[in-house]
Design a protein around this motif. Structure first.
Motif, PDB file in Angstrom:
ATOM      1  N   TYR A  54       0.848  -1.184   0.000  1.00 56.09           N
ATOM      2  CA  TYR A  54       0.000   0.000   0.000  1.00 56.09           C
ATOM      3  C   TYR A  54       0.887   1.239   0.000  1.00 56.09           C
ATOM      4  O   TYR A  54       1.653   1.444   0.933  1.00 56.09           O
ATOM      5  CB  TYR A  54      -0.934   0.006   1.207  1.00 56.09           C
ATOM      6  N   LEU A  67      -3.483   9.329  -7.442  1.00 57.75           N
ATOM      7  CA  LEU A  67      -3.829   7.998  -7.953  1.00 57.75           C
ATOM      8  C   LEU A  67      -4.269   8.086  -9.417  1.00 57.75           C
ATOM      9  O   LEU A  67      -3.847   7.300 -10.264  1.00 57.75           O
ATOM     10  CB  LEU A  67      -4.969   7.404  -7.115  1.00 57.75           C
ATOM     11  N   SER A  97      -2.637   6.607 -12.811  1.00 56.94           N
ATOM     12  CA  SER A  97      -3.411   5.700 -13.674  1.00 56.94           C
ATOM     13  C   SER A  97      -3.308   6.137 -15.125  1.00 56.94           C
ATOM     14  O   SER A  97      -3.134   5.323 -16.031  1.00 56.94           O
ATOM     15  CB  SER A  97      -4.890   5.699 -13.301  1.00 56.94           C
ATOM     16  N   ILE A  98      -3.421   7.441 -15.336  1.00 57.82           N
ATOM     17  CA  ILE A  98      -3.370   7.969 -16.697  1.00 57.82           C
ATOM     18  C   ILE A  98      -1.992   7.744 -17.308  1.00 57.82           C
ATOM     19  O   ILE A  98      -1.858   7.350 -18.464  1.00 57.82           O
ATOM     20  CB  ILE A  98      -3.741   9.465 -16.711  1.00 57.82           C
ATOM     21  N   VAL A 123      -0.992   4.269 -18.850  1.00 58.77           N
ATOM     22  CA  VAL A 123      -1.459   3.857 -20.178  1.00 58.77           C
ATOM     23  C   VAL A 123      -1.187   4.905 -21.261  1.00 58.77           C
ATOM     24  O   VAL A 123      -1.534   4.706 -22.419  1.00 58.77           O
ATOM     25  CB  VAL A 123      -2.964   3.507 -20.153  1.00 58.77           C
ATOM     26  N   ASN A 124      -0.587   6.032 -20.880  1.00 57.43           N
ATOM     27  CA  ASN A 124      -0.215   7.046 -21.871  1.00 57.43           C
ATOM     28  C   ASN A 124       1.261   7.372 -21.717  1.00 57.43           C
ATOM     29  O   ASN A 124       1.725   7.652 -20.619  1.00 57.43           O
ATOM     30  CB  ASN A 124      -1.031   8.326 -21.679  1.00 57.43           C
ATOM     31  N   LEU A 176      -8.992  16.114 -17.791  1.00 58.59           N
ATOM     32  CA  LEU A 176      -9.419  14.769 -17.401  1.00 58.59           C
ATOM     33  C   LEU A 176      -9.807  14.709 -15.929  1.00 58.59           C
ATOM     34  O   LEU A 176     -10.736  13.999 -15.551  1.00 58.59           O
ATOM     35  CB  LEU A 176      -8.306  13.770 -17.672  1.00 58.59           C
ATOM     36  N   LEU A 219      -4.235  -3.785  -3.661  1.00 57.70           N
ATOM     37  CA  LEU A 219      -5.688  -3.598  -3.689  1.00 57.70           C
ATOM     38  C   LEU A 219      -6.394  -4.882  -4.123  1.00 57.70           C
ATOM     39  O   LEU A 219      -7.409  -5.277  -3.552  1.00 57.70           O
ATOM     40  CB  LEU A 219      -6.062  -2.468  -4.652  1.00 57.70           C
ATOM     41  N   LEU A 251      -6.348  -7.422  -1.419  1.00 61.00           N
ATOM     42  CA  LEU A 251      -7.267  -7.025  -0.363  1.00 61.00           C
ATOM     43  C   LEU A 251      -8.687  -7.479  -0.705  1.00 61.00           C
ATOM     44  O   LEU A 251      -9.414  -8.013   0.135  1.00 61.00           O
ATOM     45  CB  LEU A 251      -7.223  -5.502  -0.227  1.00 61.00           C
ATOM     46  N   ILE A 252      -9.048  -7.299  -1.967  1.00 62.79           N
ATOM     47  CA  ILE A 252     -10.386  -7.702  -2.404  1.00 62.79           C
ATOM     48  C   ILE A 252     -10.536  -9.217  -2.292  1.00 62.79           C
ATOM     49  O   ILE A 252     -11.535  -9.732  -1.807  1.00 62.79           O
ATOM     50  CB  ILE A 252     -10.639  -7.228  -3.844  1.00 62.79           C
ATOM     51  N   MET A 258      -9.385   5.413   4.215  1.00 59.55           N
ATOM     52  CA  MET A 258      -9.193   4.834   2.886  1.00 59.55           C
ATOM     53  C   MET A 258     -10.528   4.411   2.291  1.00 59.55           C
ATOM     54  O   MET A 258     -11.401   3.913   2.989  1.00 59.55           O
ATOM     55  CB  MET A 258      -8.271   3.611   3.015  1.00 59.55           C
ATOM     56  N   ARG A 259     -10.666   4.620   0.974  1.00 62.24           N
ATOM     57  CA  ARG A 259     -11.886   4.178   0.306  1.00 62.24           C
ATOM     58  C   ARG A 259     -11.847   2.662   0.142  1.00 62.24           C
ATOM     59  O   ARG A 259     -10.818   2.027   0.327  1.00 62.24           O
ATOM     60  CB  ARG A 259     -11.994   4.838  -1.063  1.00 62.24           C
ATOM     61  N   PRO A 282     -11.374  -0.796  -1.594  1.00 63.20           N
ATOM     62  CA  PRO A 282     -10.461  -1.137  -2.700  1.00 63.20           C
ATOM     63  C   PRO A 282     -11.185  -1.331  -4.036  1.00 63.20           C
ATOM     64  O   PRO A 282     -10.632  -1.012  -5.084  1.00 63.20           O
ATOM     65  CB  PRO A 282      -9.794  -2.424  -2.236  1.00 63.20           C
ATOM     66  N   GLU A 283     -12.435  -1.842  -3.998  1.00 66.51           N
ATOM     67  CA  GLU A 283     -13.191  -2.014  -5.244  1.00 66.51           C
ATOM     68  C   GLU A 283     -13.402  -0.677  -5.930  1.00 66.51           C
ATOM     69  O   GLU A 283     -13.234  -0.541  -7.135  1.00 66.51           O
ATOM     70  CB  GLU A 283     -14.560  -2.656  -4.980  1.00 66.51           C
ATOM     71  N   GLU A 318     -11.617   1.992  -5.476  1.00 59.75           N
ATOM     72  CA  GLU A 318     -10.313   2.473  -5.908  1.00 59.75           C
ATOM     73  C   GLU A 318      -9.956   1.905  -7.291  1.00 59.75           C
ATOM     74  O   GLU A 318      -9.539   2.635  -8.182  1.00 59.75           O
ATOM     75  CB  GLU A 318      -9.275   2.032  -4.867  1.00 59.75           C
ATOM     76  N   LEU A 319     -10.146   0.605  -7.437  1.00 61.51           N
ATOM     77  CA  LEU A 319      -9.817  -0.033  -8.713  1.00 61.51           C
ATOM     78  C   LEU A 319     -10.725   0.450  -9.839  1.00 61.51           C
ATOM     79  O   LEU A 319     -10.281   0.665 -10.963  1.00 61.51           O
ATOM     80  CB  LEU A 319      -9.915  -1.562  -8.589  1.00 61.51           C
ATOM     81  N   ASP A 359     -12.081   3.324 -10.044  1.00 61.65           N
ATOM     82  CA  ASP A 359     -11.616   4.674 -10.356  1.00 61.65           C
ATOM     83  C   ASP A 359     -10.415   4.632 -11.303  1.00 61.65           C
ATOM     84  O   ASP A 359     -10.364   5.332 -12.308  1.00 61.65           O
ATOM     85  CB  ASP A 359     -11.243   5.371  -9.039  1.00 61.65           C
ATOM     86  N   ILE A 360      -9.465   3.760 -10.967  1.00 63.99           N
ATOM     87  CA  ILE A 360      -8.262   3.620 -11.797  1.00 63.99           C
ATOM     88  C   ILE A 360      -8.647   3.200 -13.212  1.00 63.99           C
ATOM     89  O   ILE A 360      -8.191   3.770 -14.206  1.00 63.99           O
ATOM     90  CB  ILE A 360      -7.304   2.568 -11.179  1.00 63.99           C
ATOM     91  N   MET A 417     -10.281   5.981 -15.219  1.00 65.42           N
ATOM     92  CA  MET A 417      -9.301   6.994 -15.643  1.00 65.42           C
ATOM     93  C   MET A 417      -8.494   6.507 -16.832  1.00 65.42           C
ATOM     94  O   MET A 417      -8.219   7.245 -17.771  1.00 65.42           O
ATOM     95  CB  MET A 417      -8.336   7.294 -14.489  1.00 65.42           C
ATOM     96  N   MET A 418      -8.099   5.229 -16.780  1.00 70.38           N
ATOM     97  CA  MET A 418      -7.320   4.671 -17.883  1.00 70.38           C
ATOM     98  C   MET A 418      -8.146   4.694 -19.169  1.00 70.38           C
ATOM     99  O   MET A 418      -7.638   5.022 -20.238  1.00 70.38           O
ATOM    100  CB  MET A 418      -6.886   3.240 -17.558  1.00 70.38           C
ATOM    101  N   ARG A 452     -10.851   6.660 -19.843  1.00 67.98           N
ATOM    102  CA  ARG A 452     -11.150   8.019 -20.303  1.00 67.98           C
ATOM    103  C   ARG A 452      -9.964   8.664 -20.985  1.00 67.98           C
ATOM    104  O   ARG A 452     -10.124   9.481 -21.871  1.00 67.98           O
ATOM    105  CB  ARG A 452     -11.598   8.889 -19.130  1.00 67.98           C
ATOM    106  N   SER A 453      -8.748   8.301 -20.537  1.00 63.04           N
ATOM    107  CA  SER A 453      -7.587   8.958 -21.109  1.00 63.04           C
ATOM    108  C   SER A 453      -7.105   8.291 -22.393  1.00 63.04           C
ATOM    109  O   SER A 453      -6.338   8.875 -23.135  1.00 63.04           O
ATOM    110  CB  SER A 453      -6.447   9.021 -20.089  1.00 63.04           C
ATOM    111  N   THR A 454      -7.544   7.059 -22.651  1.00 62.06           N
ATOM    112  CA  THR A 454      -7.049   6.393 -23.862  1.00 62.06           C
ATOM    113  C   THR A 454      -8.135   6.094 -24.883  1.00 62.06           C
ATOM    114  O   THR A 454      -7.848   5.838 -26.040  1.00 62.06           O
ATOM    115  CB  THR A 454      -6.368   5.052 -23.543  1.00 62.06           C
ATOM    116  N   LYS A 500     -14.018  15.383 -23.374  1.00 60.85           N
ATOM    117  CA  LYS A 500     -13.534  16.275 -24.420  1.00 60.85           C
ATOM    118  C   LYS A 500     -13.679  15.567 -25.767  1.00 60.85           C
ATOM    119  O   LYS A 500     -13.369  14.392 -25.889  1.00 60.85           O
ATOM    120  CB  LYS A 500     -12.066  16.596 -24.155  1.00 60.85           C
TER     121      LYS A 500
END
Lengths: 97, 202
Positions: free
Chosen positions: A5, A15, A19-20, A23-24, A35, A88, A91-92, B1-2, B4-5, B7-8, B10-11, B14-15, B17-19, B97
């Motif tokens: 963690y 975070l 993440s962005i 992949v970029n 974004l 993470l 943890l799940i 902490m939020r 973990p589900e 959190e994932l 969200d990640i 983001m991936m 939306r950006s690609t 965008k």
């Protein structure tokens, strides 16, 4: 337990930035702003924080006359993010059993 | 902490939306299909409509080809303009965008094969291989869609495979080329567009 963690990714802006960048190849400041929908100051603080930990690297250049700041993830940043992801996921898994 | 589900999730978002270019509207697919159906209906009528045998013979071959070419370009233009308008609307609604770097990657992935196919079709036209044009346009379009599917919702790949398949059929049976054209650009677009509309846009 596998993974680690990472406190650096406790903040949601950091975070998402990471993440962005996973992949970029390269992302500039304004793209992050659009974004993530955050203020300049807020974003700059978090980017500086990640830069200090050498998770991202900064490259300044000019497009015509406009300055442009590009960010990319470093090797250690990618490794740290991957470890954070593993944590993470584990943890799940553990919560399920 | 939020959690973990969370959190994932969200990640992941983001991936994506950006690609990925997520502003593509299902309705624009439906409209493009309708234009293509009307277009191929008109072309069919000109070429082998029941009482137009007179017209087909009255028009010499060149004139017919020119008419078909203009028709095809008008259909293409209408589809592109509609796609642009609907997608821009959708990007406003979802606050994504429109002209993002993901959008640019999507466009170049789609249009490099499509442009090459279009130019190659002109070469076929120039060399009078008319019966291979439906197959060529469908195949290149299918390849473009498969290529572009990496930068948008992954279901686009299925549409690409269908276009490719219909295109290959049209290649082996050029006599049903115009029906393949109507099936690929018309029916497949409408069905796929409607599916995407119900899944993502509502």
């Amino acid at each position: 337990m596998k993974g680690n963690y990472d406190k650096a990714f406790e903040n949601v802006v950091r975070l998402r930035v990471m993440s962005i960048l996973m992949v970029n190849e390269q992302v500039d400041f304004n793209t992050f702003k659009e974004l993530l929908d955050v203020t300049d100051g807020n974003l700059a603080t978090h980017l500086r924080n990640l830069e200090k930990q050498v998770y991202i690297q900064v490259e300044k250049s000019f497009v015509g006359r406009k300055p442009q700041t590009n960010y990319s993830a470093t090797k250690s940043g990618k490794d740290a993010f991957q470890a954070h992801l593993d944590f993470l996921e584990n943890l799940i898994k553990e919560n399920k059993t | 902490m939020r959690k973990p589900e969370q959190e994932l999730a969200d990640i992941k978002s983001m991936m994506e939306r950006s690609t990925r270019f997520l502003s593509l509207s299902g309705l624009s697919g439906v409209m493009a299909g309708i234009y293509a159906l009307i277009g191929s209906g008109m072309a069919w009528y000109w070429i082998e409509g029941p009482e137009t045998l007179g017209l087909a013979s009255a028009l010499d071959h060149r004139a017919l080809m020119n008419r078909l070419l203009i028709l095809a370009l008008v259909v293409l233009l209408l589809a592109l303009v509609t796609g642009y308008i609907f997608s821009q609307k959708k990007s406003q609604k979802t606050a994504n965008k429109f002209w993002s770097s993901a959008g640019k990657r999507f466009m170049s992935a789609l249009f490099i094969p499509v442009l090459a196919g279009g130019l190659f079709s002109f070469a076929l036209l120039h060399e009078s291989y008319f019966n291979l044009i439906p197959a060529t346009t469908l195949i290149f379009y299918g390849l473009g869609l498969i290529n572009a599917s990496h930068f948008t919702i992954s279901e686009l790949k299925n549409l690409g495979l269908i276009q490719l398949m219909i295109g290959l059929i049209a290649g082996f049976f050029p006599e049903i080329g115009i029906y393949c054209w109507a099936a690929g650009f018309g029916m497949a677009h409408i069905i796929y567009g409607a599916m995407m509309y119900y899944k993502y846009d509502r």
